[in-house]
Design an enzyme around this catalytic site. Structure first.
Site, mmCIF file in Angstrom:
data_model
loop_
_atom_site.group_PDB
_atom_site.id
_atom_site.type_symbol
_atom_site.label_atom_id
_atom_site.label_comp_id
_atom_site.label_asym_id
_atom_site.label_seq_id
_atom_site.Cartn_x
_atom_site.Cartn_y
_atom_site.Cartn_z
ATOM 1 N N GLU A 139 7.816 4.431 4.672
ATOM 2 C CA GLU A 139 8.687 5.320 3.897
ATOM 3 C C GLU A 139 9.576 4.552 2.913
ATOM 4 O OE1 GLU A 139 10.680 7.928 6.709
ATOM 5 O OE2 GLU A 139 8.943 9.241 6.739
ATOM 6 N N GLU A 149 2.584 11.744 9.351
ATOM 7 C CA GLU A 149 3.619 12.025 10.355
ATOM 8 C C GLU A 149 4.105 13.457 10.206
ATOM 9 O OE1 GLU A 149 7.183 9.689 10.306
ATOM 10 O OE2 GLU A 149 6.097 7.833 9.925
HETATM 11 C C1 GLA Z 1 10.216 9.087 9.618
HETATM 12 C C2 GLA Z 1 9.807 7.697 10.058
HETATM 13 C C3 GLA Z 1 9.504 7.595 11.503
HETATM 14 C C4 GLA Z 1 10.498 8.375 12.319
HETATM 15 C C5 GLA Z 1 10.488 9.797 11.858
HETATM 16 C C6 GLA Z 1 11.384 10.686 12.675
HETATM 17 O O1 GLA Z 1 9.179 9.843 9.194
HETATM 18 O O2 GLA Z 1 8.725 7.192 9.312
HETATM 19 O O3 GLA Z 1 9.527 6.232 11.865
HETATM 20 O O4 GLA Z 1 11.759 7.826 12.162
HETATM 21 O O5 GLA Z 1 10.934 9.834 10.527
HETATM 22 O O6 GLA Z 1 11.333 12.016 12.235
#
Ligand code: GLA
Ligand code: ZN
Length: 673
Positions: A153, A312
């Site tokens: 991210e 995710e």
């Molecule tokens: C992000 C991160 C993950 C985790 C999620 C929690 O997407 O990439 O590592 O912290 O948030 O929602």
């Protein structure tokens, strides 16, 4: 050419972030057994593992990762292998304290969380290249390796650093972008408030100033910060391409506009082999499935329409909002399959096993604290089975009806200080226009304002404050050649340097809209204006009004009260073979629907089928066939009319004439012929 599908993955992707380093090894054996039970096909590994892989400078420990990958491979599970560069180990920071980022007011962050990185820092860059090289050398030929997952991210939690290293790097960026200090002075309008620079070396990042700083400088700093982060992505990607040829490289985006605003994903989409996205439901009282659909459509659009992957989302509640509700029964599958309908080649989660320790222990997971005798686990197993059945859709593309223009640079510019009204919010306009189209059951592609729009009968511009001349010309020729355009207020106002286009507003859109705007007249909180329109229809606007002067456009709705009473509020301009609509006030969804209904009629755009509001119907098509997804977000059974026959994949039942979708359920029909 690197592949654009995960290597060796023959099903849809189903799995999650797997962090075995948080657990003793005997748990790993239970993990893979449960993964098989749930039908997991791929997991993301090693994203936060730098401190374990390199416990001291130049000392590597790959043994545990070898064992994890070996175990996954023996169990037929593919691996999305992370480069751990989002969290350098503490020893790195003790040697390079200047790699910790600095805020605009000079605060330097400390170690102890994640993502504390100055992306200009040479020490960080060298260390990231080193650990990436070591991983690639060791695992390029590993039989479990499906794809590389660079960093995590980018853009969060720190979107820009203001340290001295970044200041130097920014000056280099200015030198490359503008060449001379004169060109920077011109672009930033530094004649204003005596901000003129005599030398590029005098320029700093837009650090805290007593009152508003130079807006063009602030805008350029966002561009610089985005480009700097992308340089680091590219550096890692190039190492991986060189040492691990043919294996696709990704980094997980956050296209939901509320989740990351600092990366220009149009530019990022061109750099990755597979676009992947993270999406979490924001519980702000609005319909979460609409926000989800919008993020999925935007992700597909930055992928150029190609299949992408949801890397995710959550099985149930998250833990980082003020209140984190659990998902309702069936909601996880609905969310997952709504992403798939809009182009995702699977559904992955954060994370596989819920942590016992650390900041995310109250975030849901595929294996909850309560283990397998839980609702979440049972739904995970069911979802795995559903995704397994849907494998034939791989490679098909979602079919869109209309385009919505979106541009991160314009959004950044829109957010600068001292605008006519702080109540005008570009994202809110994009959300509301999107929602109105969603409620008409139209599938949206997002497009860059300079993109070829000729494939779309209808193009909507929710709020595009910054528009280049090229973009303006693009919209004009789109309409002249027969397109239907709908533009919302405060669009086409400034150029790429936040300088107002010459002449009357809306600079580059005057001709295509057939009007000028003499003045903006924002409203006070709670103030509303009435609009009178065709067939006695009455609409309400708030936040914003304008003094519009038609110059070729016809007035369709007129302001009935307020300062602008008697003047045009919504106009329509016939130009060439097409039509351009303009909406000069903020309309809520219902009012907007009245305008969009007329524009859709001009464009000849009709929804796929007539349906209740919260029943979503989307089509994916390709050489392998055509698939209709129906997602029922309502509490009642839905009947979807079909003028085709086919087979419903999740139940195996034949479908003819209409498709019955139980409350809260999803159906996927393979259409015959
Ligand atoms: C992000 C991160 C993950 C985790 C999620 C929690 O997407 O990439 O590592 O912290 O948030 O929602
Ligand atoms: Zn910095």
């Amino acid at each position: 050419m690197p592949d654009s599908t995960p290597r060796g993955l023959t099903r849809l992707a189903f799995g999650g972030d797997y962090n075995p380093e948080q657990w003793p090894e005997d748990v790993w054996h239970e993990d893979v057994r449960l993964m098989r039970e749930a039908g997991v096909t791929m997991v993301s590994v090693g994203i936060f593992s730098w401190a374990l892989l390199e416990p001291a400078p130049g000392v590597y420990d790959f043994g545990w990762l070898d064992r994890v990958l070996g175990l996954l491979h023996e169990n037929g599970i593919r691996v999305d292998l992370g480069t751990p560069t989002v969290v350098p180990p503490v020893w790195f920071y003790r040697a390079h304290p200047e790699a910790l980022p600095v805020t605009a007011d000079g605060t330097r962050y400390e170690f102890g969380s994640r993502g504390a990185i100055c992306h200009s820092n040479p020490g960080y860059r060298a260390a990231a290249a080193d650990i990436t090289t070591r991983l690639a050398e060791r695992y390029a030929d590993h039989p479990a390796l499906a794809m590389w997952h660079v960093h995590n991210e980018y853009g969060l939690p720190v979107s820009a650093c203001y340290c001295d290293t970044c200041a130097g790097h920014f000056r280099d960026w200015l030198r490359t972008t503008y060449g001379t200090v004169e060109a920077v002075n011109e672009a930033w309008g530094t004649a204003f408030w005596g901000q003129r620079y005599g030398d590029l070396d005098e320029i700093n990042p837009p650090r805290t100033t007593p009152t508003v700083g130079n807006p063009a400088q602030a805008l350029d700093y966002r561009r610089f910060a985005d480009a700097t982060v992308r340089e680091n992505f590219r550096a890692e990607r190039d190492v991986l391409h060189r040492l691990s040829p043919g294996v696709p490289v990704t980094t997980n985006f956050m296209t939901a506009l509320s989740q990351c605003d600092s990366m220009d994903y149009w530019a990022w989409g061109r750099e990755v082999d597979i676009v992947t996205n993270d999406h979490y439901l924001i519980t702000d009282g609005r319909r979460t499935h609409v926000n989800l659909a919008m993020a999925a459509d935007l992700t597909r659009s930055v992928a150029g329409g190609a299949p992408w992957l949801l890397l995710e989302h959550s099985t149930s509640g998250v833990n980082w909002q003020q209140r984190n509700p659990a998902k309702a029964p069936g909601q996880m599958a609905r969310n997952s399959l709504a992403h798939v309908a809009r182009g995702s080649e699977g559904a992955m989660f954060f994370q596989w096993r819920q942590s016992r320790r650390g900041a995310e222990k109250f975030h849901s997971a595929m294996v909850p604290h309560g283990g397998t005798d839980t609702r979440v686990w049972r739904e995970v197993v069911e979802l795995g089975a559903a995704l397994d059945v849907l494998a034939p859709i791989r490679g098909t593309r979602t079919v869109a009806d209309v385009a919505v223009l979106w541009d991160w640079h314009s959004w950044w510019a829109q957010g600068l200080d001292w605008r006519p009204s702080e109540d005008h919010d570009a994202r809110e306009r994009a959300d509301t226009f999107y929602e109105t189209l969603y409620d008409r059951h139209l599938t949206v592609d997002f497009a860059h304002p300079e993109a070829d729009l000729s494939a779309y009968p209808l193009v909507v511009v929710p709020a595009l404050y910054l528009m280049t001349k090229t973009a303006g010309d693009n919209l004009r020729s789109y309409v002249e050649q027969g397109g239907t355009l709908v533009v919302s207020y405060f669009s086409g106002i400034v150029d790429e340097h936040d300088a107002v286009h010459e002449g009357a507003y809306p600079g580059v859109l005057r001709d295509v809209l057939g009007l000028t705007v003499e003045e903006f007249s924002p409203l006070l909180p709670g103030e509303r204006v009435r609009l009178n329109g065709p067939d006695g229809s009455e609409l309400n606007g708030d936040v914003w009004t304008e003094f519009v002067v038609p110059r070729g456009a016809e007035t369709v709705w007129t302001y009935a009260d307020g300062l602008t009473a008697g003047r045009p509020a919504v106009t329509r301009h016939a130009l060439g073979r097409g039509t351009a609509w303009y909406v000069s006030t903020r309309l809520d969804g219902e009012a907007l629907d009245a305008v969009l209904g007329r524009a859709a009629a001009d464009a000849g755009v009709a929804p796929l089928v007539e349906l209740p509001r919260d029943v979503e119907v989307v089509r994916r098509a390709g050489e392998q066939g055509s698939y209709l997804f129906a997602v029922n977000h309502t509490a009642g059974e839905a009947k979807v009319p079909l003028d085709a026959t086919g087979t419903e994949l999740l139940t195996g039942e034949p479908v003819e004439g209409r498709l019955t979708v139980p409350a809260g359920a999803v159906r996927v029909v393979r259409l015959d012929g």
